[in-house]
Design an enzyme around this catalytic site. Structure first.
Site, PDB file in Angstrom:
ATOM      1  N   ARG A 328       0.852  -1.191   0.000  1.00  0.00           N
ATOM      2  CA  ARG A 328       0.000   0.000   0.000  1.00  0.00           C
ATOM      3  C   ARG A 328       0.886   1.237   0.000  1.00  0.00           C
ATOM      4  O   ARG A 328       1.659   1.476   0.932  1.00  0.00           O
ATOM      5  CB  ARG A 328      -0.945   0.017   1.201  1.00  0.00           C
ATOM      6  CG  ARG A 328      -1.851   1.245   1.206  1.00  0.00           C
ATOM      7  CD  ARG A 328      -3.109   1.094   2.052  1.00  0.00           C
ATOM      8  NE  ARG A 328      -2.851   0.960   3.466  1.00  0.00           N
ATOM      9  CZ  ARG A 328      -3.795   0.995   4.413  1.00  0.00           C
ATOM     10  NH1 ARG A 328      -5.061   1.157   4.065  1.00  0.00           N
ATOM     11  NH2 ARG A 328      -3.484   0.847   5.692  1.00  0.00           N
ATOM     12  N   GLU A 419     -12.847   4.467   0.405  1.00  0.00           N
ATOM     13  CA  GLU A 419     -12.887   4.962   1.776  1.00  0.00           C
ATOM     14  C   GLU A 419     -13.117   6.464   1.856  1.00  0.00           C
ATOM     15  O   GLU A 419     -13.047   7.046   2.936  1.00  0.00           O
ATOM     16  CB  GLU A 419     -11.585   4.587   2.506  1.00  0.00           C
ATOM     17  CG  GLU A 419     -10.337   5.110   1.843  1.00  0.00           C
ATOM     18  CD  GLU A 419      -9.052   4.608   2.483  1.00  0.00           C
ATOM     19  OE1 GLU A 419      -9.133   3.918   3.511  1.00  0.00           O
ATOM     20  OE2 GLU A 419      -7.974   4.892   1.937  1.00  0.00           O
ATOM     21  N   ASP A 447     -12.160   5.218   7.920  1.00  0.00           N
ATOM     22  CA  ASP A 447     -11.802   6.369   7.099  1.00  0.00           C
ATOM     23  C   ASP A 447     -13.034   6.945   6.413  1.00  0.00           C
ATOM     24  O   ASP A 447     -13.193   8.165   6.293  1.00  0.00           O
ATOM     25  CB  ASP A 447     -10.762   5.969   6.043  1.00  0.00           C
ATOM     26  CG  ASP A 447      -9.354   6.391   6.436  1.00  0.00           C
ATOM     27  OD1 ASP A 447      -9.177   7.538   6.882  1.00  0.00           O
ATOM     28  OD2 ASP A 447      -8.432   5.580   6.300  1.00  0.00           O
ATOM     29  N   ASP A 619      -5.088   2.542  14.041  1.00  0.00           N
ATOM     30  CA  ASP A 619      -4.189   3.158  13.085  1.00  0.00           C
ATOM     31  C   ASP A 619      -4.740   4.536  12.755  1.00  0.00           C
ATOM     32  O   ASP A 619      -5.620   5.042  13.455  1.00  0.00           O
ATOM     33  CB  ASP A 619      -3.989   2.281  11.835  1.00  0.00           C
ATOM     34  CG  ASP A 619      -5.256   2.133  10.998  1.00  0.00           C
ATOM     35  OD1 ASP A 619      -6.279   2.776  11.325  1.00  0.00           O
ATOM     36  OD2 ASP A 619      -5.221   1.378  10.018  1.00  0.00           O
TER      37      ASP A 619
END
Length: 715
Positions: A328, A419, A447, A619
């Site tokens: 990613r 997202e 998100d 996160d």
């Protein structure tokens, strides 16, 4: 930091040394070609990147103004939808189409199973995740609360072991039932004339064995494309207790893993980026290793080899020993001081990631031995893109990168993170923009909720964070992702994914609830650990996801766009003082618990105790929703500045207590003047001003400040 000149760029010396001494040798790419190509990418695409970010701000300003102008008016969904179309936020859909992505690996095209996401900067985590392709079902059941309780005491508990054996037998009865009777009655396993004895109801589910036919050490079964390995070893405690000598059931678990350079890491400078890229290179060339201390012993952990066994017809068979690895990259927003352009400005980090992670992944395409991709593909997940234009821009970036690195067109397959609200509303056109590259779409509740709040910040006070999951827009969002993916032909070519199970210590709940993801038509879903991957993998033995996708596609469910665009306002919901205090403290505690590790220790993802001391995987996505939720309530007067600051100070003491056993931890109380505490406050008090509500600008600035202060003290 020292810098070196490279083709008009000023590059951090640590990063430049990594590229020149490790990434380029053996790549077939001359250093001059690489650096000139990188310079061209950064200088030519940088202004276009900036223009896309400016377009985000233009749209946000228009949406803010529209909501302000209608304050106090009743919701008008039709007028709102027309407005979004008028400003270009909501785009018209073109004709139906099917994606044209070249051949993808079996983990995308043919199989359904769990997916891990791990910080690439932690080599041990990365190796463990790659090796989590196979996991012990017995260990996962015995060592967690999956059976309904946790193991007690030291040493092997035979009574608990018997429960594990029983669970395993029930699993085998479901995944690979016998022609007659139950696995619970099996006393011996053997192979005769290419078939398992005792016989399976579906003989084709017998995949092979190890050892001899009369005395096998392992039996391999296959269900819904996934392998199950029955380990026969009466010398082990469990095998001695089992009447058939079965010591373990090992199953394919994490089929794929995202090695993350984004939300789960804290990479703020050239040194950090070099570490991330070095670990990715080591995974791609197979050299990554890590020394591990466990139970007083030190050993080195490597990537596991492939799994070999004998097929039913007597031929040699091999199965992959490692999860398929994706990387990613970061999104389009952030710049990095790792490289400065010809004007001395920081370059866009996403452009840097695109070139260097692809260069590193090229090593897998060129090497002999077990490969990550059997189709000569490189898989890059691109997060936080807003709408089709940004997806098209990402595709153009990889066109350019492929040309510089001499790769065939569409070697790089793209993962689109659904997202952001503008992407969700225009998902079909986002997929169309990447129809030659797309190999992955997925939903991310956290998100996505953060962007939902920020986009509609001026519309009014939002519902409390815990109430968001029950709102119409969430179910519309999750269903649309699957429906649009199937309509665009992703089934059999690409992954349709679902989000993370965030409570790693609650495996019984996960076993009960997460089967909803394969039932939804998703052929992958995120899990927080290799153990969770093994347990979640049992769901894919219960659900034939590709058959389920066919059923869902045949339903032709309505598009539900109006529901997707329904803003989750609190409306007439009047929260009590106790409810407000609980929401405040819960969010402040979560923000502080994550931020203090990010800023002070550079830990981008970890299990953070919540206000009730329940460990949650945190996160930047979880941080974004908490910060935006409080920023919204602050903006609309649900809470005051004083209430928020009081809650932060109260919760700082709680977080200090929760981290008291960490020798590297720096307490926030009673001074409340450390960089980490200041960063947490910035995220809320300045949250409304952050681009799209993202946390990265604040975190990066404060982490760099903390590193500079540490360096100054050391000097």
């Amino acid at each position: 930091m020292g810098r070196v000149e490279k083709a008009g760029l000023r590059v951090d010396e640590t990063l430049a040394a990594f590229v020149n001494e490790h990434a380029l040798p053996g790549s077939g790419i001359e250093p001059r070609r690489f650096w000139e190509g990188l310079s061209a990418l950064l200088h030519e695409f940088g202004p276009r990147n900036r223009a896309l970010l400016e377009r985000r701000e233009e749209l946000q300003s228009a949406i803010d103004a529209w909501h302000v102008s209608r304050r106090g008016a009743a919701p008008d969904p039709a007028a709102y939808r027309d407005f979004l179309a008028e400003i270009g936020y909501l785009l018209p859909e073109g004709e139906d189409f099917q994606i044209e992505t070249p051949a993808t690996d079996p983990e995308f095209a043919l199989l359904a199973g769990p997916q891990l996401v791990v910080p690439i900067t932690n080599a041990r985590y990365a190796i463990n995740a790659a090796n989590a392709r196979w996991g012990s079902l017995y260990d996962a059941l015995y060592g967690t609360d999956a059976l309904g309780d946790l193991p007690q005491g030291a040493g092997y508990d035979a009574a608990r072991g018997a429960r594990v054996i029983g669970w395993g037998r029930d699993f085998l009865d479901s995944a690979a039932p016998l022609a007659e009777g139950s696995w619970t009655a099996v006393q011996r396993l053997s192979v005769s004339d290419g078939a398992l004895v005792p016989a399976l109801r579906e003989p084709a589910k017998f995949a092979g064995y190890r050892g001899t036919g009369t005395d096998p050490t392992d039996i391999f079964l296959k269900n819904n494309g996934l392998l199950i390995r029955i380990v026969i070893d009466p010398s082990k405690p469990v095998g001695a207790q089992d009447k058939a000598g079965i010591a373990d059931i090992v199953i394919e678990s994490a089929l794929s893993v995202i090695m993350d350079c984004e939300d789960s890491v804290a990479c703020v400078d050239g040194e950090d980026k070099a570490l991330a890229y070095a670990n990715w290179l080591g995974l791609m060339d197979g050299s990554l290793a890590e020394k591990v201390e466990k139970a007083g012993k030190t050993f080195t952990r490597h990537l596991k080899p492939d799994v070999s066994f004998t097929a039913p017809d007597g031929s040699d068979a091999t199965a992959k020993g490692r999860a398929l690895m994706l990387v990613r990259n970061v999104g389009h927003l952030m710049t990095t001081p790792a490289v400065l352009d010809r004007n001395g400005a920081e370059v866009y980090e996403g452009l840097l990631d695109a070139m260097i992670t692809t260069l590193c992944a090229k090593r897998d395409l060129d090497r002999e031995g077990p490969k990550n991709s059997v189709t000569q593909s490189i898989y890059v997940v691109k997060p936080k893109m807003h709408g089709p234009q940004e997806v098209a821009f990402a595709c153009e970036i990889f066109d350019f990168v492929e040309d510089v690195l001499g790769l065939p067109r569409h070697t790089v397959k793209l993962g689109i993170m659904d997202e952001e609200r503008r992407t969700s509303a225009n998902l079909r056109e986002c997929i169309r923009a990447a129809r030659h590259r797309v190999a992955f779409i997925n939903t991310g509740f956290l998100d996505r909720t953060g962007d939902e709040i920020h986009t509609s910040m001026e519309a009014g006070a939002m519902l409390a964070k815990g109430e968001m999951k029950t709102q119409p827009w969430i179910s519309a969002y999750e269903d649309r992702n699957v429906d649009i993916g199937l309509a665009c032909g992703l089934s059999g070519k690409a992954q349709i994914g679902k989000g993370m199970w965030a409570v790693p210590d609650r495996m019984a709940e996960m076993l009960e609830q997460k089967i909803a993801h394969p039932l939804s038509g998703a052929n992958t879903a995120w899990v927080p650990s290799p153990t969770a991957a093994t347990l979640h993998a049992t769901h894919y033995h219960k659900v034939d996801v590709f058959a389920r996708q066919a059923q869902i596609a045949a339903l032709r469910r309505p598009a539900r766009l109006d529901e997707l665009l329904t803003i989750p306002l609190a409306g007439g919901r009047n929260y009590s003082d106790a409810e407000i205090a609980r929401e405040l403290e819960n969010n402040c505690q979560g923000i502080l618990g994550y931020v203090v590790r990010w800023i002070d220790q550079g830990v981008g993802c970890s299990k953070v105790p919540d206000i009730n001391d329940v460990g949650l995987m945190e996160d930047r996505a979880t941080l974004r929703i908490s910060a935006q939720s409080l920023a919204n309530w602050l903006h609309h007067g649900i809470v005051t500045d004083r209430q928020v600051m009081d809650a932060f100070r109260k919760m700082a003491a709680v977080v200090d207590r929760q981290n008291a056993g960490d020798p590297a931890y720096v307490p926030m109380a009673p001074g409340f003047d450390g960089v980490a505490f200041q960063a947490a406050c910035d995220l809320v008090f300045l949250g409304r001003m952050q681009p799209s509500g993202y946390t990265e600008p604040v975190l990066h600035a404060r982490r760099l400040q903390a590193k500079a202060e540490r360096t100054s003290r050391a000097a």
